[in-house]
Design an enzyme around this catalytic site. Structure first.
Site: not given
Lengths: 283, 162, 806
Positions: C237, C384-385, C760
């Site tokens: 990522q 996802r944060c 997110e």
């Protein structure tokens, strides 16, 4: 995840399969759809020297419907669901099979594999106990019949010998109402608790009842007492309660990711109560 | 370990290869036949990203040995599009944003392709039930279901017109 | 302009710029099986590596016998810590400033830890050999509970840190302690609590879970011995961060390292970190001179890489009798497992947990976080944060509900009277953040109206009466959530990872015939960057999005950037893209002025062209400017039309939203049916509504999974209980609820295009909405707090403990 190496066999006849199993003893394993076995092999929790793939054996296939019903061991869950004559004769099969796994797995997973491998999580064993089915086993010493109610000894241990094959499942055409009630964490999962119920009734009274429970002990549990508790009653709340009470004496659930023992016992009662009510409403 | 001669009809083409019996269908498709559209996600037959069509049925190719599949007719995502371009399902997934990272998409479309042959005009509930063997982590399924339902009606309309 | 010139609207529409639900350019390849994920890469001479992993959660390694493994045909090497030690690679730094064993160095600290790396010609040979490596373990006492880990006599987990009373984030107060991080005014907060009309107090646990993308982590490392260049393809990522870390670790100059992220099958935070597999693959490639592929299987993924959450949040919230919040206090015990391998900005060891005052005007607050080691997998990543925002949002949204119970107030009204008002922005929070913008009351009122909140409460009251009268066994829960996120890390002055400032970048080349190529420092994992970044550029430059190619993920070509996680791509790289586009436009304006023989200032921008003010028929399109830039000598201007922007944001962005979940709960079985889920998001300027909606569906589904069943749990022996998808809950299409999406639009005042980020939000806001619905169903029976996940048996247990069963 890659399984250990093995020799692959694809016999065309039951006798050939038996002779392979006899020849290789503990090192051999018969496989139908493989959806229980292959993951275990990939996780290297099962080491198989000789894999005997049964798919080409015509004698293991087919469904015959008469006074009794005979289901070949290699019948897939999908074939069972799509067989309308079978659904008319024994609708509980479809109701249960639709609650097993998912479409892809039902296309490959077989009824025979489901009942024979002795996994207490499988749905068909309890169902077959409810239907009082008979398993026909063939081995080097010939064929013998074992009642589903006598077949399961403990998790993954059954009265099938290593050199025997489950050939077919036979049961009398069920009468009355039916229900297969299953609670699971999500679609495709094994039961947290499930109940198979067949009830025959006349004049608003239960004349016969058969009850078996899934994944609430290390084997499926046929509860004769639970069924007996309903006979002669109008299946009212009190009758259901006594059936549940009787069933709870027969199960012995273990704590796992699906929940602790107290929850499973409570849930078993709720699920059975709902199954009885639905089966009676259809009787 | 000795290798076996495996013959398959894949996307209409006869193909043959040598493989160990323990090789899974998904590995043979990806590694030996170069068809990398079929993916591997969970390896325990839960996620469905490895879904292919085998002898007219959707199966999870991570839980089928190539030896079992020997002689079978296989359709993978690479075989869904026709000579005239993308299959309606493929364009419908794009049109209705039925994919994000794309990893589940080949299995999803290959499964939906068979589902719509089994049931050409499904309800939303039937689509959700019929797709329950395929996991997606990105889309929340809402647009996948929408894409399949739209594809079904488009395919029916096309068939009616023909 | 003449009669044949399309009008402004038609030309703008044709660009498919910002605001357009442009279909994704990625989809043609993904729908036809032509994606290129790391496991699809096949190279001549490629070999494979895999790990022997620890069966035990805590054990001394007395010996490793590799003889049988090495005898397997095709096995090339079995690497152990001792083989990596001469290179200094048996340990590696984590992104959190801790260090982590690459291969077990004398002991193992969690089940699934990497002990040896087996390298061989085929995957099958490697799998066979892994099974034949014999490890001699001496079991040690296991600690899986962070509170027990902090007890005086607890076993020492990190012997390598013996005697170290200072860590990268300050003092260590115990041998299993990592850091203490404190923000806010503790004495003032405690004084408010002591004198408050009402104080609500609870322990709120956000359980351990895992991002679990469908594609696991993996890489192919290839050391070219001829030119000394290392190329690595992998599930990264943050490819540039990987390059820098790889260079620092190996001593190879960054110019000789190329990191490529091909298509990525979902990330969700799982693919930010640097894992032992990457290091071992590099070493194996250096040793063998061949490309080495390492791909996790699902059990490896769930057991060893990048868990998330595991925060025990002890909260106290003070209010007046009328419900005006006067103070918030929180102490968090953060379980990081065996190594602190979270990926937070260096100065924020608990990430942005200090956003835990949420959407509310809270005058004084205190947050203390103690990080603790246990015998569990390392991490603490942002699933996802944006760096612990999920934990913060869950904490405050639970505390609000708990306070509402204590005050006997409606929780929607309690929120309303405490929201930061529109006129208070920019708002300085008690824990140090400057919220850039917001309009919470408008969003909240819109949401409540959309779901008919009053009607729902009336229906719930009827249901409750029926339940009490024995007419039903079903209860109804209404789950409210108003969340405020903090995303877009971030200003380099306070956000860096291992010293790397968290800016991001975009380079644009306009080709002579007017199409373009743009490269960014981010990397899409499903977000659709190739689609949306082209839309930003289309609007900024007037070049149709369909003629703009977006490239990311190759460090040899992409400009340096910190990657995609924490909803930072749009806020940071999106801003860089807009600003680079404006640089292009500025130069094009000079070109147009020259071509039209007017002064620069006599031109105005009109969608895709510069027009002479007041003379609409005299114009030059961007396409014409591009051609001239390359093919015409223009005095005072260099040829070409290119631009670069490195963007260091002045502030974070603060997306917010209002989510409402309605569920029916079967009290006897614990089954919860999600009846409806309404999600209103305000992510500022909306670039592609279709993609935003898709992000909301997906994030809300991950929230549903986390709240209702997904967890990574351990037994007392430290065995991971959820290591396959049998037991790790990923919902199917069947369970997943249907979502209704909605929006308001409050642009960020400091972002060049006003965008804030959205990916997110639905996870951050969704988890409290689902969880609050479960709690709300049982509120009238006295429930204040019950820990997630709310799977069947745990919901059943709530009912059971409240005496709702016979």
């Amino acid at each position: 995840m890659i399984p250990a190496a093995f020799e692959y066999h694809r016999p065309k006849a039951v006798a050939d399969a038996i002779s392979l199993l006899t020849q290789h003893g503990d090192d051999a394993r018969a496989m139908a759809g493989g959806h229980s076995l292959i993951p275990m092999m990939k996780l290297r929790m099962a080491h198989i020297g000789h894999l005997v793939d049964l798919q080409d054996i015509a004698d293991l296939k087919g469904v015959t419907i008469g006074a009794s019903i005979r289901i070949g061991a290699l019948t897939t869950q999908a074939e069972l669901i799509n067989n309308t004559a079978l659904t008319t004769a024994a609708p509980i099969l479809k109701e249960a099979a639709l609650q097993i796994a998912d479409p892809q797995i039902r296309n490959v997973g077989t009824v025979g594999g489901n009942v024979a491998n002795g996994d207490p999580g499988n749905d068909m064993p309890g169902l077959m106990q409810c239907l009082d089915a008979t398993y026909t086993l063939t081995g080097p010493r010939g064929s013998r019949d074992v009642r589903a109610r006598d077949f399961y000894q403990s998790a993954y241990f059954t009265s099938r010998k290593d050199d025997e094959l489950l050939v077919a499942i036979t049961f009398a055409k069920p009468v009355g109402g039916y229900a297969y009630e299953k609670q699971k964490r999500k679609i495709g999962d094994y039961a947290t608790a499930a109940a198979a119920v067949q009830i025959a009734a006349s004049g608003g009274r239960v004349t016969a009842a058969s009850i078996a429970m899934t994944n609430l002990s290390d084997t499926p549990v046929y509860s004769a007492a639970a069924g007996a508790a309903l006979v002669g009653t109008a299946c009212d709340a009190a009758a259901i309660k006594s059936a549940v009470t009787a069933m709870l004496l027969d199960i012995n659930p273990a704590s796992d990711n699906r929940g602790p023992v107290e929850f499973k016992r409570h849930l078993a009662g709720v699920i059975l109560g709902r199954a009885i009510a639905r089966a009676f409403s259809r009787a | 370990m000795k290798k076996m001669h495996i013959e398959l009809t894949v996307n209409g083409q006869p193909m043959e290869t040598l493989a160990e019996p323990r090789e899974l269908l998904v590995h043979v498709l990806r590694e030996r036949l170069g068809l990398t559209g079929t993916h591997i996600g969970c390896e325990t037959s839960h996620c469905g990203v490895c879904t292919v069509d085998m002898n007219g049925k959707s199966v999870k190719s991570c839980t089928v040995f190539a030896a079992q599949a020997n002689g079978a007719t296989i359709t993978t995502i690479e075989g869904i599009a026709g000579a005239d371009g993308m299959h309606i399902l493929q364009s419908s997934f794009r049109e209705h944003h039925g994919l994000q990272c794309g990893y589940c998409t080949p299995g999803m479309i290959t499964r939906a392709w068979r589902l719509l042959q089994e049931n050409p005009s499904p309800t939303e509930e039937e689509v959700r039930f019929g797709m329950a063997g395929n996991l997606c982590r990105c889309t929340g399924y809402q647009n996948i279901v929408k894409a399949i339902l739209h594809a079904a009606s488009e395919m029916s309309a096309k068939e009616a017109a023909e | 302009m003449n009669d044949l010139t399309p009008d402004q609207t038609a030309r703008a529409t044709a660009l498919k710029g910002m605001g357009s639900s442009r279909k994704r350019v990625e989809d043609a390849r993904f729908t036809q099986g032509k994606g290129n994920y790391v496991d699809d890469i096949k190279m001549t001479g490629m070999i494979y590596g895999d790990f022997v992993r620890s069966q035990y959660a805590h054990a001394r390694i007395k010996g490793v016998d590799t003889a049988a493994a090495l005898a397997v045909p095709g096995i090339i090497a079995v690497l152990q810590a001792a083989d990596l030690a001469p290179l200094g690679l048996h340990w590696m730094p984590t992104l959190a400033g801790d260090k982590q064993m690459v291969l077990a160095d004398g002991k193992v600290l969690f089940q699934g830890q990497e002990i040896a790396f087996v390298v061989g010609e085929t995957r099958a040979a490697v799998a066979d050999a892994c099974e034949l490596v014999v490890v001699d373990y001496e079991e040690l006492p296991v600690v899986v509970d962070p509170f027990k880990a902090m007890a005086a006599g607890a076993p020492v987990l990190r012997e390598d840190l013996a005697g170290q009373t200072k860590g990268p984030h300050g003092d260590r107060i115990h041998h299993n302690h990592i850091f203490r991080w404190e923000v806010g005014d503790k004495p003032a907060t405690e004084a408010v609590l002591a004198g408050a009309d009402v104080v609500a107090e609870e322990m709120v646990y956000y359980h351990r879970t895992h991002p679990c993308p469908l594609e696991t982590c993996g890489c192919v490392a290839s050391m070219d011995k001829i030119n000394g260049k290392l190329t690595m393809w992998g599930t990264f990522q943050a490819p540039h961060v990987v390059r820098t870390v790889a260079s620092l670790l190996s001593g190879i100059p960054e110019s000789s390292i190329r990191i490529v992220s091909p298509d990525i099958g979902g990330g969700f935070g799982n693919k930010v970190g640097v894992y032992p597999g990457y290091v071992c693959a590099i070493v194996a490639s250096i040793v063998t001179g061949r490309p080495v592929k390492w791909i996790e299987d699902r059990m490896d993924n769930l057991m060893a890489t990048a868990f998330a959450r595991d925060y025990w949040m002890h909260g106290k919230i003070a209010a007046t009798a009328e419900g005006k919040i006067t103070g918030l206090w929180c102490h968090t015990t953060a379980d990081h497992g065996a190594f602190d391998a979270c990926a937070d900005p260096t100065k924020f060891p608990a990430g942005f947990m200090s956003i835990c005052t949420g959407s509310y005007d809270i005058p004084v607050a205190y947050l203390g976080v103690d990080g603790v080691y246990t015998n569990k997998a390392p991490g603490g990543v942002a699933y996802r944060c944006s760096f612990r925002v999920t934990e913060a949002a869950y904490f405050i949204e639970r505390m609000i509900e708990i306070l509402a119970i204590k005050l006997n107030m409606d929780a929607a009204e309690l929120r309303r009277i405490n929201f930061i008002r529109k006129d208070q922005f920019p708002y300085q929070s008690a824990l140090g953040w400057e919220y850039d913008s917001g309009d919470y009351h408008t969003a909240w009122d819109k949401a409540l109206k959309a779901v008919n909140y009053t009607g729902l409460r009336a229906e719930q009251a009827t249901r409750l009466a029926d339940f009490k009268a024995g007419k039903t066994r079903s209860l109804m829960g209404i789950g409210l959530c108003h969340f405020t996120e903090i995303v877009g890390a971030g200003p380099v002055k306070n956000c860096d990872i291992l010293g790397m400032g968290m800016f991001d970048s975009c380079e644009i080349r306009i080709h002579p015939t007017g199409s373009a190529l743009a490269r960014l420092g981010t990397i899409s994992q499903g977000q659709g960057h190739a689609t949306t970044f082209a839309q930003i550029l289309a609007t900024e430059t007037g070049i149709p999005a369909d003629q703009i190619t977006i490239e990311e993920g190759d460090t040899d070509t992409a400009p340096y950037g910190l990657g995609t996680y924490g909803s930072r791509s749009t806020p940071v790289a999106g801003a860089a893209t807009a600003l680079a586009g404006r640089k292009i436009r500025a130069k094009a304006q000079m070109i147009a002025a020259y071509l039209l023989e007017v002064h620069d200032n006599d031109l105005e921008w009109d969608v895709d062209r510069f027009v002479v003010k007041g003379v609409p028929e005299r114009f030059k399109t961007m396409k014409e400017c591009a051609y001239a830039a390359y093919n015409q000598a223009i005095p005072g201007l260099e040829p070409g039309l290119e631009a670069v922007s490195y963007y260091d944001p002045p502030n974070m962005t603060y997306p917010f939203g209002a989510y409402i979940c309605v569920m029916d709960i079967d009290v006897d079985t614990g089954v919860a049916d999600i009846r409806s889920f309404y999600a209103l998001d305000d992510c500022g300027t909306r670039i592609n509504p279709m993609i935003i909606e898709g992000q909301v569906h997906g994030g809300a589904t991950e929230a549903y999974a986390i709240a209702m069943g997904q967890e990574v749990a351990y037994d007392e022996m430290g065995n991971c209980m959820n290591s396959t998808l049998m037991d790790f809950f990923l919902p199917t299409a069947w369970e997943t609820p249907h979502y209704t999406t909605d929006h308001t639009e409050t642009p960020s005042p400091h972002h060049p295009i006003g965008a804030k980020g959205v990916g997110e939000s639905p996870n951050v806001g969704g988890v409290p909405a689902f969880s609050n619905a479960v709690h709300d169903a049982f509120r009238s029976f006295g429930l204040t707090q019950s820990h997630m996940p709310h799977d069947h048996w745990r919901i059943w247990r709530i009912a059971n403990q409240l005496g709702l069963h016979e």
